[in-house]
Design an enzyme around this catalytic site. Sequence first.
Site, mmCIF file in Angstrom:
data_model
loop_
_atom_site.group_PDB
_atom_site.id
_atom_site.type_symbol
_atom_site.label_atom_id
_atom_site.label_comp_id
_atom_site.label_asym_id
_atom_site.label_seq_id
_atom_site.Cartn_x
_atom_site.Cartn_y
_atom_site.Cartn_z
ATOM 1 C CG ASP A 275 -8.435 1.143 -1.929
ATOM 2 O OD1 ASP A 275 -8.508 -0.161 -1.114
ATOM 3 O OD2 ASP A 275 -9.389 1.500 -2.643
ATOM 4 C CD GLU B 139 -9.287 -0.210 2.571
ATOM 5 O OE1 GLU B 139 -9.921 0.543 3.116
ATOM 6 O OE2 GLU B 139 -9.592 -0.656 1.382
ATOM 7 C CG ASP C 18 -11.031 2.213 -6.666
ATOM 8 O OD1 ASP C 18 -11.278 1.164 -6.025
ATOM 9 O OD2 ASP C 18 -11.338 2.350 -7.739
#
Length: 157
Positions: free
Chosen positions: A7, A66, A139
Amino acid sequence: MRILGIDPGSRKCGYAIISHASNKLSLITAGFINITTTRLQEQILDLIEALDCLLDRYEVNEVAIEDIFFAYNPKSVIKLAQFRGALSLKILERIGNFSEYTPLQVKKALTGNGKAAKEQVAFMVKRLLNITSEIKPLDISDAIAVAITHAQRLKLH
């Protein structure tokens, strides 16, 4: 099989490595790379060095990142795109390929709702991997969710 979920962020980059074996998922490690230096070049180097260490230490087979979300601040999006570009290049050098998932795809894969709150995603991450402790910051749970999404996609193909 070991899957690294990422991420990316402009201040913190969440990561998670899960094991996917015999239709069972388990968490190997998760955390975040704290980006503290001020010069962009140093930030990119720090990020890539940390990624190299993860790939070396955990013998990752697959990587999922992501995708960039919509943001109101163009400078933040540009910086994030530079980080993603550097991450992508290093992953291509080391692994050969990677997969990308939008936040909507990740949320839908874990909760069934593409507009789920981050807290709902974190709840499902804990439930799917039988994690009893709190996952902070978000996160990290996002990175775990990206890895789980990729594992689910691999099962379908």
